[in-house]
Design a protein around this motif. Structure first.
Motif, PDB file in Angstrom:
ATOM      1  N   MET A 143     -34.293  45.440  25.919  1.00 26.22           N
ATOM      2  CA  MET A 143     -33.359  44.888  26.884  1.00 26.22           C
ATOM      3  C   MET A 143     -33.051  43.436  26.526  1.00 26.22           C
ATOM      4  O   MET A 143     -33.048  42.549  27.344  1.00 26.22           O
ATOM      5  N   ARG A 144     -32.819  43.211  25.255  1.00 28.58           N
ATOM      6  CA  ARG A 144     -32.587  41.848  24.780  1.00 28.58           C
ATOM      7  C   ARG A 144     -31.208  41.353  25.164  1.00 28.58           C
ATOM      8  O   ARG A 144     -31.040  40.310  25.749  1.00 28.58           O
ATOM      9  N   LEU A 145     -30.216  42.143  24.795  1.00 23.65           N
ATOM     10  CA  LEU A 145     -28.832  41.825  25.118  1.00 23.65           C
ATOM     11  C   LEU A 145     -28.242  43.066  25.750  1.00 23.65           C
ATOM     12  O   LEU A 145     -28.607  44.171  25.413  1.00 23.65           O
ATOM     13  N   HIS A 146     -27.271  42.876  26.608  1.00 22.99           N
ATOM     14  CA  HIS A 146     -26.669  44.014  27.298  1.00 22.99           C
ATOM     15  C   HIS A 146     -25.162  43.847  27.294  1.00 22.99           C
ATOM     16  O   HIS A 146     -24.647  42.802  27.624  1.00 22.99           O
ATOM     17  N   VAL A 147     -24.455  44.886  26.908  1.00 25.65           N
ATOM     18  CA  VAL A 147     -23.010  44.801  26.792  1.00 25.65           C
ATOM     19  C   VAL A 147     -22.366  45.854  27.645  1.00 25.65           C
ATOM     20  O   VAL A 147     -22.965  46.873  27.946  1.00 25.65           O
ATOM     21  N   PRO A 148     -21.139  45.664  28.076  1.00 26.86           N
ATOM     22  CA  PRO A 148     -20.444  46.717  28.820  1.00 26.86           C
ATOM     23  C   PRO A 148     -20.343  47.988  28.003  1.00 26.86           C
ATOM     24  O   PRO A 148     -20.297  47.961  26.777  1.00 26.86           O
ATOM     25  N   CYS A 190     -27.376  46.969  24.939  1.00 29.59           N
ATOM     26  CA  CYS A 190     -26.953  48.038  25.824  1.00 29.59           C
ATOM     27  C   CYS A 190     -26.387  47.447  27.082  1.00 29.59           C
ATOM     28  O   CYS A 190     -26.494  46.271  27.313  1.00 29.59           O
ATOM     29  N   GLY A 191     -25.771  48.301  27.941  1.00 34.94           N
ATOM     30  CA  GLY A 191     -25.150  47.733  29.131  1.00 34.94           C
ATOM     31  C   GLY A 191     -24.789  48.763  30.156  1.00 34.94           C
ATOM     32  O   GLY A 191     -25.109  49.922  30.017  1.00 34.94           O
ATOM     33  N   MET A 197     -40.027  54.808  33.934  1.00 37.79           N
ATOM     34  CA  MET A 197     -38.707  54.650  33.339  1.00 37.79           C
ATOM     35  C   MET A 197     -37.923  53.594  34.117  1.00 37.79           C
ATOM     36  O   MET A 197     -37.744  53.706  35.321  1.00 37.79           O
ATOM     37  N   GLY A 198     -37.490  52.567  33.395  1.00 35.88           N
ATOM     38  CA  GLY A 198     -36.636  51.556  33.983  1.00 35.88           C
ATOM     39  C   GLY A 198     -35.178  51.942  33.849  1.00 35.88           C
ATOM     40  O   GLY A 198     -34.779  52.557  32.857  1.00 35.88           O
ATOM     41  N   ASN A 199     -34.392  51.598  34.847  1.00 33.83           N
ATOM     42  CA  ASN A 199     -32.966  51.914  34.821  1.00 33.83           C
ATOM     43  C   ASN A 199     -32.185  50.671  35.226  1.00 33.83           C
ATOM     44  O   ASN A 199     -32.432  50.081  36.267  1.00 33.83           O
ATOM     45  N   MET A 200     -31.218  50.267  34.383  1.00 28.76           N
ATOM     46  CA  MET A 200     -30.525  48.997  34.556  1.00 28.76           C
ATOM     47  C   MET A 200     -29.348  49.094  35.509  1.00 28.76           C
ATOM     48  O   MET A 200     -28.659  50.099  35.570  1.00 28.76           O
ATOM     49  N   SER A 201     -29.115  47.993  36.227  1.00 27.07           N
ATOM     50  CA  SER A 201     -27.873  47.808  36.952  1.00 27.07           C
ATOM     51  C   SER A 201     -27.501  46.336  36.841  1.00 27.07           C
ATOM     52  O   SER A 201     -28.139  45.478  37.461  1.00 27.07           O
ATOM     53  N   TYR A 202     -26.464  46.054  36.036  1.00 29.04           N
ATOM     54  CA  TYR A 202     -26.016  44.687  35.765  1.00 29.04           C
ATOM     55  C   TYR A 202     -24.514  44.591  36.010  1.00 29.04           C
ATOM     56  O   TYR A 202     -23.721  44.392  35.099  1.00 29.04           O
ATOM     57  N   PRO A 203     -24.065  44.758  37.248  1.00 32.18           N
ATOM     58  CA  PRO A 203     -22.635  44.935  37.491  1.00 32.18           C
ATOM     59  C   PRO A 203     -21.809  43.658  37.529  1.00 32.18           C
ATOM     60  O   PRO A 203     -20.588  43.723  37.375  1.00 32.18           O
ATOM     61  N   VAL A 204     -22.427  42.507  37.770  1.00 31.11           N
ATOM     62  CA  VAL A 204     -21.657  41.276  37.961  1.00 31.11           C
ATOM     63  C   VAL A 204     -21.255  40.714  36.604  1.00 31.11           C
ATOM     64  O   VAL A 204     -22.073  40.170  35.876  1.00 31.11           O
ATOM     65  N   LEU A 231     -32.865  45.031  37.544  1.00 32.29           N
ATOM     66  CA  LEU A 231     -31.755  44.451  38.279  1.00 32.29           C
ATOM     67  C   LEU A 231     -31.317  43.122  37.681  1.00 32.29           C
ATOM     68  O   LEU A 231     -32.102  42.405  37.063  1.00 32.29           O
ATOM     69  N   GLN A 232     -30.061  42.780  37.920  1.00 32.06           N
ATOM     70  CA  GLN A 232     -29.429  41.630  37.269  1.00 32.06           C
ATOM     71  C   GLN A 232     -29.824  40.313  37.920  1.00 32.06           C
ATOM     72  O   GLN A 232     -29.578  40.076  39.098  1.00 32.06           O
ATOM     73  N   ALA A 233     -30.415  39.436  37.092  1.00 31.39           N
ATOM     74  CA  ALA A 233     -30.664  38.047  37.471  1.00 31.39           C
ATOM     75  C   ALA A 233     -30.318  37.169  36.269  1.00 31.39           C
ATOM     76  O   ALA A 233     -31.089  36.305  35.869  1.00 31.39           O
ATOM     77  N   PHE A 234     -29.171  37.422  35.680  1.00 30.11           N
ATOM     78  CA  PHE A 234     -28.681  36.667  34.530  1.00 30.11           C
ATOM     79  C   PHE A 234     -27.169  36.664  34.570  1.00 30.11           C
ATOM     80  O   PHE A 234     -26.542  37.415  35.316  1.00 30.11           O
TER      81      PHE A 234
END
Length: 418
Positions: free
Chosen positions: A1-6, A18-19, A219-226, A257-260
């Motif tokens: 989870m280093r970088l995350h892209v749309p 990933c994103g 299992m972690g699942n991402m949500s980075y919507p902003v 969850l998104q804190a970046f």
């Protein structure tokens, strides 16, 4: 989870990042049904002491009283010894920092009340001394999900109290097949069969990647919507998919969850902003309402982001620690009941625990107050008591067995209702 892209860029950059997909459905109020009339308010929120307080459950901090006991997975929930554990903390991309920075940040997270962090080995020399970091984490009563420990070193660390488990794959559905993640997990289990394995992925509304669930114990699942343009309400949708798939496989669903800010990540829109404190609070309780069994924010630190650069967000997530410490026995000890609200922008989840019923309401609209109409007949409500002082906004009241009124934008209200 280093970088995350749309997701629109995910195919071309799959080996690096990933994103979160940007084309999933946006929650909307149910169309074609008459809007129910909110009931006449008859019961104001009760401000007296609630049953959780009277049970003497912890009011601050999430460090388990059984810290150091064997960590295991039972019925899709983490346990330390015989006590269920709700991991709440941050990702720490340690290989982008130094051993001194990693230790400093671990101590800061512990001092703030968090109980879990991810951490990674930085280089071969650091691998040889990684046990010293785990010892320091144990003194701070911090659990660590470790990544990158060499096979020759890992067996020497299995008795360290700070070991929560081992991260075996990150951005896993972009970099590996499900069979490969399973093999990576099996290789770690052969070295340490006593601790859970962990991986992280992203899902889309169209493809939740169910074949990856069960390849690891958590299992972690991402949500980075902003930033990418998703609705903030996509967090609930993504985490519900994760919870359903985890239940089928017996694994532990962890919300990432998104804190970046996407705007600091090279190659992304520099105008993208950090989530606001209110958005982070709302996303956290969307995930809780979806039924997750732990939350890890991305990120405390990587090369492009540090949550400490956003004091408002940092203070907000710290303020959530005592709230989750208070309700975690409920979240871990009772099955969530997902209630019909007749409004796709309002989510309602109930838990029945030790003879009392608790209700979480979230409004995922960031601009508009939303009508609330929730029949609670089967739950036999008798009162409406906010669990967290100062969090609950007015506008929702109980009339008999029906909850109605309006919920403010991004509100997340936790109540005891009987």
């Amino acid at each position: 989870m280093r970088l995350h892209v749309p997701a629109l860029l995910a195919i071309s950059l799959a080996l690096a990042s990933c994103g979160q997909p940007v084309n999933q459905p946006v929650n909307q109020p149910v169309v074609g049904l008459p809007a129910p009339t909110a009931p006449t308010p008859v019961l104001e929120a009760d401000t007296g002491a609630d049953s959780l307080d009277s049970q003497g459950l912890p009011s601050a901090g999430l460090a388990s009283s059984t810290y150091g006991k064997p960590v295991s997975v039972k019925n899709g929930t983490l346990h330390a010894g015989d006590k269920a554990l709700f991991p709440f903390g941050f990702y720490h991309v340690s290989w982008m920092s130094t051993p001194a920075t990693r230790k400093r940040d671990m101590l800061e997270l512990s001092a703030a009340g968090f109980n879990t962090m991810t951490a990674s080995v930085i280089n071969d020399d650091d691998d040889a001394h990684y046990g010293e970091f785990l010892d320091a984490a144990a003194q701070a009563r911090m659990y660590v999900l470790s990544e990158g420990v060499l096979p020759g070193t890992l067996p020497k660390l299995v008795n360290k109290p700070a070991v929560l488990g081992w991260m075996v794959a990150d951005d896993c559905n972009l970099q590996y097949t499900a069979a490969q993640v399973q093999a990576r997990g099996d290789a770690v289990r052969a070295l340490d069969p006593s601790h859970p394995t962990y991986a992280a992925l992203f899902t889309s509304y169209d493809n939740s990647h169910p074949d990856f669930f069960g390849t690891t114990d958590m299992m972690g699942n991402m949500s980075y919507p902003v930033g990418p343009g998703d609705s903030i309400g996509s967090t609930y949708d993504m985490e519900r998919l994760s919870v359903v798939n985890s239940q089928r496989s017996g694994s532990v669903p962890i919300a990432n969850l998104q804190a970046f800010s996407w705007g600091t990540v090279p190659g992304h829109d520099t105008s993208a902003r950090m989530p606001t404190p209110a958005e982070v609070y709302n996303m956290t309780y969307q995930a809780v309402g979806a039924g997750v069994k732990g939350v890890l924010y991305y990120t405390y630190l990587d090369s492009y982001n540090s949550v400490r650069r956003s004091p408002g967000v940092w203070e907000m997530v710290k303020s959530i620690v005592p709230e989750l410490a208070k309700v975690s026995p409920v979240l871990l000890g009772a099955e969530p009941q997902f209630l019909d609200t007749n409004n796709g922008l309002i989510h309602a989840t109930a838990w029945v625990y030790q003879g009392h019923t608790y209700l979480l309401l979230t409004n995922v609209s960031d601009t508009l107050a939303q009508p609330v109409y929730v029949p609670l007949n089967a739950l036999k409500p008798s009162k409406l008591k906010p669990l967290f002082s100062g969090r609950v906004t007015s506008g929702v009241k109980l009339n008999g067995s029906v909850l109605g009124g309006t919920l403010a934008p991004l509100a997340a209200n936790f109540y005891q209702i009987n």
